[in-house]
Every structure is written in C-alpha cells, then in structure tokens.
Scaffold this motif. Structure first.
Motif, PDB file in Angstrom:
ATOM      1  N   LEU A  80      29.558  34.018  17.189  1.00  0.00           N
ATOM      2  CA  LEU A  80      29.573  33.208  15.885  1.00  0.00           C
ATOM      3  C   LEU A  80      30.616  31.777  15.893  1.00  0.00           C
ATOM      4  N   GLY A  81      31.521  32.017  17.004  1.00  0.00           N
ATOM      5  CA  GLY A  81      32.110  30.592  17.116  1.00  0.00           C
ATOM      6  C   GLY A  81      33.193  30.969  17.948  1.00  0.00           C
ATOM      7  N   LYS A  82      34.063  29.667  18.323  1.00  0.00           N
ATOM      8  CA  LYS A  82      35.069  29.785  19.275  1.00  0.00           C
ATOM      9  C   LYS A  82      36.459  29.231  18.901  1.00  0.00           C
ATOM     10  N   GLY A  83      37.350  29.923  19.045  1.00  0.00           N
ATOM     11  CA  GLY A  83      38.733  29.578  18.692  1.00  0.00           C
ATOM     12  C   GLY A  83      39.549  29.113  19.768  1.00  0.00           C
ATOM     13  N   GLN A  84      40.944  28.745  19.498  1.00  0.00           N
ATOM     14  CA  GLN A  84      41.934  28.511  20.697  1.00  0.00           C
ATOM     15  C   GLN A  84      41.876  29.503  21.653  1.00  0.00           C
ATOM     16  N   PHE A  85      41.969  30.792  21.583  1.00  0.00           N
ATOM     17  CA  PHE A  85      42.141  31.830  22.114  1.00  0.00           C
ATOM     18  C   PHE A  85      40.991  32.664  22.620  1.00  0.00           C
ATOM     19  N   GLY A  86      39.935  32.227  22.173  1.00  0.00           N
ATOM     20  CA  GLY A  86      38.753  33.344  22.720  1.00  0.00           C
ATOM     21  C   GLY A  86      37.553  33.032  21.638  1.00  0.00           C
ATOM     22  N   ARG A  87      36.669  33.958  21.610  1.00  0.00           N
ATOM     23  CA  ARG A  87      35.366  33.856  20.915  1.00  0.00           C
ATOM     24  C   ARG A  87      35.295  35.050  19.783  1.00  0.00           C
ATOM     25  N   VAL A  88      34.330  34.651  18.970  1.00  0.00           N
ATOM     26  CA  VAL A  88      33.833  35.678  17.757  1.00  0.00           C
ATOM     27  C   VAL A  88      32.749  35.853  17.550  1.00  0.00           C
ATOM     28  N   TYR A  89      32.266  37.241  17.888  1.00  0.00           N
ATOM     29  CA  TYR A  89      30.906  37.739  18.109  1.00  0.00           C
ATOM     30  C   TYR A  89      30.589  38.561  17.092  1.00  0.00           C
ATOM     31  N   VAL A 100      30.306  43.969  11.833  1.00  0.00           N
ATOM     32  CA  VAL A 100      31.528  43.556  11.804  1.00  0.00           C
ATOM     33  C   VAL A 100      31.665  42.093  12.705  1.00  0.00           C
ATOM     34  N   ALA A 101      32.577  41.340  12.640  1.00  0.00           N
ATOM     35  CA  ALA A 101      32.774  40.233  13.515  1.00  0.00           C
ATOM     36  C   ALA A 101      34.043  40.785  14.545  1.00  0.00           C
ATOM     37  N   LEU A 102      33.701  40.459  15.802  1.00  0.00           N
ATOM     38  CA  LEU A 102      34.736  40.997  16.974  1.00  0.00           C
ATOM     39  C   LEU A 102      35.292  39.795  17.624  1.00  0.00           C
ATOM     40  N   GLU A 152      36.211  41.708   8.958  1.00  0.00           N
ATOM     41  CA  GLU A 152      34.882  41.932   8.072  1.00  0.00           C
ATOM     42  C   GLU A 152      34.052  40.731   8.562  1.00  0.00           C
ATOM     43  N   TYR A 153      32.851  40.783   8.430  1.00  0.00           N
ATOM     44  CA  TYR A 153      31.978  39.991   8.759  1.00  0.00           C
ATOM     45  C   TYR A 153      31.577  38.753   7.713  1.00  0.00           C
ATOM     46  N   ALA A 154      31.915  37.555   7.816  1.00  0.00           N
ATOM     47  CA  ALA A 154      31.649  36.678   6.797  1.00  0.00           C
ATOM     48  C   ALA A 154      30.183  35.751   6.921  1.00  0.00           C
ATOM     49  N   LEU A 203      38.949  29.129   5.664  1.00  0.00           N
ATOM     50  CA  LEU A 203      38.203  29.942   4.521  1.00  0.00           C
ATOM     51  C   LEU A 203      36.729  30.089   4.826  1.00  0.00           C
ATOM     52  N   LEU A 204      36.426  31.374   4.948  1.00  0.00           N
ATOM     53  CA  LEU A 204      34.770  31.722   5.124  1.00  0.00           C
ATOM     54  C   LEU A 204      34.396  32.124   3.667  1.00  0.00           C
ATOM     55  N   LEU A 205      32.738  32.198   4.084  1.00  0.00           N
ATOM     56  CA  LEU A 205      31.978  32.776   2.762  1.00  0.00           C
ATOM     57  C   LEU A 205      31.320  33.838   3.188  1.00  0.00           C
TER      58      LEU A 205
HETATM   59  N1  ATP Z   1      34.991  36.953  10.252  1.00  0.00           N
HETATM   60  C1  ATP Z   1      34.078  36.303  10.587  1.00  0.00           C
HETATM   61  N2  ATP Z   1      32.677  36.003  10.200  1.00  0.00           N
HETATM   62  C2  ATP Z   1      32.101  35.148  10.397  1.00  0.00           C
HETATM   63  N3  ATP Z   1      32.364  34.129  11.443  1.00  0.00           N
HETATM   64  C3  ATP Z   1      33.559  34.198  11.697  1.00  0.00           C
HETATM   65  C4  ATP Z   1      34.490  35.183  11.480  1.00  0.00           C
HETATM   66  N4  ATP Z   1      35.599  34.753  12.189  1.00  0.00           N
HETATM   67  C5  ATP Z   1      35.359  33.897  12.753  1.00  0.00           C
HETATM   68  N5  ATP Z   1      34.058  33.136  12.582  1.00  0.00           N
HETATM   69  C6  ATP Z   1      33.735  32.005  13.301  1.00  0.00           C
HETATM   70  O1  ATP Z   1      34.002  31.771  14.336  1.00  0.00           O
HETATM   71  C7  ATP Z   1      34.809  30.541  14.497  1.00  0.00           C
HETATM   72  C8  ATP Z   1      36.221  30.575  15.436  1.00  0.00           C
HETATM   73  O2  ATP Z   1      36.910  31.469  14.839  1.00  0.00           O
HETATM   74  P1  ATP Z   1      38.541  31.465  15.081  1.00  0.00           P
HETATM   75  O3  ATP Z   1      39.422  32.589  14.075  1.00  0.00           O
HETATM   76  O4  ATP Z   1      38.537  32.420  16.680  1.00  0.00           O
HETATM   77  O5  ATP Z   1      38.970  30.286  15.613  1.00  0.00           O
HETATM   78  P2  ATP Z   1      39.663  29.276  14.649  1.00  0.00           P
HETATM   79  O6  ATP Z   1      40.301  29.734  13.256  1.00  0.00           O
HETATM   80  O7  ATP Z   1      38.793  28.046  14.359  1.00  0.00           O
HETATM   81  O8  ATP Z   1      40.681  29.051  15.644  1.00  0.00           O
HETATM   82  P3  ATP Z   1      42.189  29.305  15.984  1.00  0.00           P
HETATM   83  O9  ATP Z   1      42.728  30.340  14.846  1.00  0.00           O
HETATM   84  O10 ATP Z   1      42.122  29.815  17.073  1.00  0.00           O
HETATM   85  O11 ATP Z   1      42.960  27.853  16.034  1.00  0.00           O
HETATM   86  C9  ATP Z   1      35.059  30.223  13.105  1.00  0.00           C
HETATM   87  O12 ATP Z   1      35.410  28.735  12.974  1.00  0.00           O
HETATM   88  C10 ATP Z   1      34.098  30.893  12.218  1.00  0.00           C
HETATM   89  O13 ATP Z   1      33.031  29.763  12.283  1.00  0.00           O
END
Ligand code: ATP
Length: 345
Positions: A80-89, A100-102, A152-154, A203-205
């Motif tokens: 679903l995306g990539k953050g600073q410390f890992g990925r979201v699936y 869910v979002a993991l 929770e999955y957004a 903020l997610l939707l």
């Molecule tokens: N619960 C979720 N449901 C759907 N998509 C999500 C969810 N959480 C994260 N994502 C997607 O994954 C991306 C990365 O999320 P993550 O929280 O790891 O990163 P971030 O907030 O951008 O980075 P960081 O907190 O590491 O600076 C988000 O930008 C979003 O697009």
C-alpha cells in the motif's frame, strides 16, 4: 474489499481469547504464592515461569507485548505504500477474512535512527484511542527483524493524493474533512494527547470517504507540563514552536487552521519560499499570511481565528465545531452528529 462484512477478529476472535486466557491462566496458577501454599512444586513453577517469559518477551526494554499474533495469521496482499522505516501491506486475517493494513517496520532501521521511543509512543497512544476518525491500531507483534502493526485499512489512501488530484476541495468537501479532524482532535485533547503533526499526508480516507488520522509518531501524552521539543512538519509549525517556546495542545489548533487553508486553496499558508526557511519562520512567527479571494467570508473567519499568534486567542475546539462555516455545510449531515457524540464522551 470492505472489512465491514467480516467480524473484527481483534475484538472478538476466539484465537485472541484462547491465547489471552492461556497467559492469564499461567499467570494465575504459576505464581510464587501458590508454591508456598503447596499447590504447585518448584519445578512446575520454573517451567511455567519460562513459558510466561517467552510469551511476554520484550523486543527492547521498552516494548513489551505478548505475541498474540504472528505473520502466519495473515495472508499478505499488495503493497500500500512505503514509509521511513518499512512498508505497509494489505493483509487478510486467515480465520475471519478480516482485511487490515499491516505496517512492517525494520527493527534495525528503528534502532539506527533512535526511533524506538517514537514507535513505542505511537503504539501506546494509538492503542488507547477509539474514535471513528482515528485509524485503529488493532495490535502489534514482532519477530527478530520486524515490528508489525495491525492497522485499520483505509481503502482510499492519503487525503493528500486526493487534494493534489483536484488542486483544491470545494468548501462543502473541505468542511466535512475539517469537521471530522476537529472532532477527533477534541477527543484526543480530552485524553490529554497532543497530535503535533497534523498535515494531509498523515490523514487517510476509508472506503466511505471518512477521514482517519493515521500517524501518531509525534504525538505526546501531556497531562500537565508545557513542552519544548521542535517537531512536526515545517509548513505546519506554529509560532511558539519556531520561537522555541513551550507549547501545549493549542499547537494543534494552529495546525487545524493551516489544514483548513490547505484544503481550500491547495497550498499551505506558510509554504517554504525561494527565500528559504528563515523567511518562512519569520512569517509564521508574525502570523503573516493572505487568503485567496475565492475563499468564502465564513471560511476566512475560521482560518483567521485559528491562525492566531497568541495560542490563548485561538478558537477553542468546541467553538470550531459550532462555527458558522461548519454549521452551514454540515448541519444536516451525519458528520456533526458523530463528532458531537464522541466529543461529549
Ligand atoms: N492503514 C492504511 N490503510 C491504507 N493505506 C495505508 C495505511 N497505512 C499506510 N498506508 C499507505 O502506506 C504509505 C506509507 O505509510 P507509513 O505510515 O509507513 O508512512 P509515512 O507516514 O508516509 O511515513 P513515516 O511515518 O515513516 O514517515 C502511506 O503513505 C499510505 O499511502
């Protein structure tokens, strides 16, 4: 892909209760008191103490959790995306089919960046919040390499992406997200939590277009003292932070004003200019901003009453929710009913 068709296993799963009861049972039966009473012998005690230590094993001295879940409980889907410390699936709990979002965080990256404490704070705070506009953290577990957050999955993703797609929102749409945000902030402030990093990227939707505050990485639980740490995102920093003054929950009111401005115009009022960061900070410190002509009189009034230099002059949350701009656009919607119900909790 809606998870609403499924029972939420994180509240009522038999697996959860079985595992949880197992731990409780070990804790109840195998305690020192029962040895002295002669109910169990020393060998049994030692054996089960080790068992208990294993289920409660900490990944660090600060993070302690019984591993009620493991990766084997989930089918993994697309990223679903990539953050600073890992990925979201995207993931599905195998027994219930609950979606869910993991969030998978790399422990060595967390340690390298000294972000353990930040994660711990995020987990502790988000775990205890229950509000329709705050992303639920159902639980967490870990192995040697990763920490997993069950979220929770957004389904509609980042609000920021939607904003960029249409440049700016209509006043009706902006007022809906804004009211939901204000309601959620009112709720967390009542619990003495300050968010400190409000911005559209956090903020997610969900599938029903309901706003979810997702990132509590900078939030703090602040029962009384006023804090001084410089945190948050530059565009959204309030005057008291750029001037390194103590701050309290009123910093979120400032950021709410910045958010309202950005939702309605597509840009933040103090976006870093070619003249650099110092100029931006000076403008923030003076609350020096202009609102484009297309923004309505009511919305201008709300933005101006939140973007006040003096934190004590900022419009309090309960007045934000009763502001004419919100009432005009949201009076007959479900948004205010839900928001007020949770605000009164
Ligand atoms: N619960 C979720 N449901 C759907 N998509 C999500 C969810 N959480 C994260 N994502 C997607 O994954 C991306 C990365 O999320 P993550 O929280 O790891 O990163 P971030 O907030 O951008 O980075 P960081 O907190 O590491 O600076 C988000 O930008 C979003 O697009």
């Amino acid at each position: 892909m809606s998870s609403q068709n499924f029972q939420n296993p994180f509240q009522i799963s038999p697996i959860f209760f079985t595992k949880h009861n197992k731990i409780n049972k070990i804790e109840q039966v195998y305690n020192k008191e029962n040895i002295t009473k002669g109910f169990i012998n020393n060998k049994e005690y030692e054996l089960n103490k080790r068992k208990l230590e294993k289920v409660n094993a900490p990944i660090s001295p600060t993070i302690r959790t019984p591993p009620l879940w493991t990766l084997n409980n989930f089918d993994l889907g697309s990223g679903l995306g990539k953050g600073q410390f890992g990925r979201v699936y995207l993931a599905r709990e195998k027994t219930s089919g609950f979606i869910v979002a993991l969030k998978v965080l790399n422990i060595s990256e967390l340690i390298k960046n000294n972000a353990e404490k930040q994660l711990l704070r995020e987990v502790e705070i988000q775990n205890n919040l229950r509000h329709p506009n705050i992303l639920r953290l159902y639980g967490h577990f870990y192995d040697k390499k990763y920490v997993f957050l069950i979220l929770e999955y957004a389904a509609k993703g980042e609000l920021f992406r939607h904003l960029r797609k249409c440049t700016r929102f209509t006043e009706k749409r902006a007022s809906k997200y804004f009211a939901q945000m204000a309601g959620a902030l009112g709720y967390i402030h009542k619990k003495h939590v300050i968010h400190r990093d409000i911005k559209p990227e956090n903020l997610l939707l969900d599938l029903d277009d309901q706003l979810k505050i997702a990132d509590f990485g900078w939030s703090v639980h602040a029962p009384s003292q006023r804090r001084k740490t410089l945190c948050g995102t530059k565009d959204y920093l309030p005057p008291e932070m750029v001037e390194n003054q103590p701050h309290d929950e009123k910093i979120d009111l400032w950021s709410l004003g910045v958010l309202c401005y950005e939702l309605l115009t597509g840009n933040a009022p103090f976006e870093e200019s070619a003249n650099g960061r110092d100029t931006t900070y000076k403008r923030i410190a003076k609350a020096d901003f202009t609102i484009p002509d297309h923004v309505s009189v009511d919305a201008r009034d709300l933005i101006s009453s939140l973007l006040q230099r003096d934190p004590n002059k900022r419009l309090p949350i309960k007045n934000v929710l009763n502001h004419p701009w919100i009432l005009k656009h949201q009076k007959n919607s479900n948004v205010l009913r839900v928001t007020n119900r949770y605000y009164c909790l």
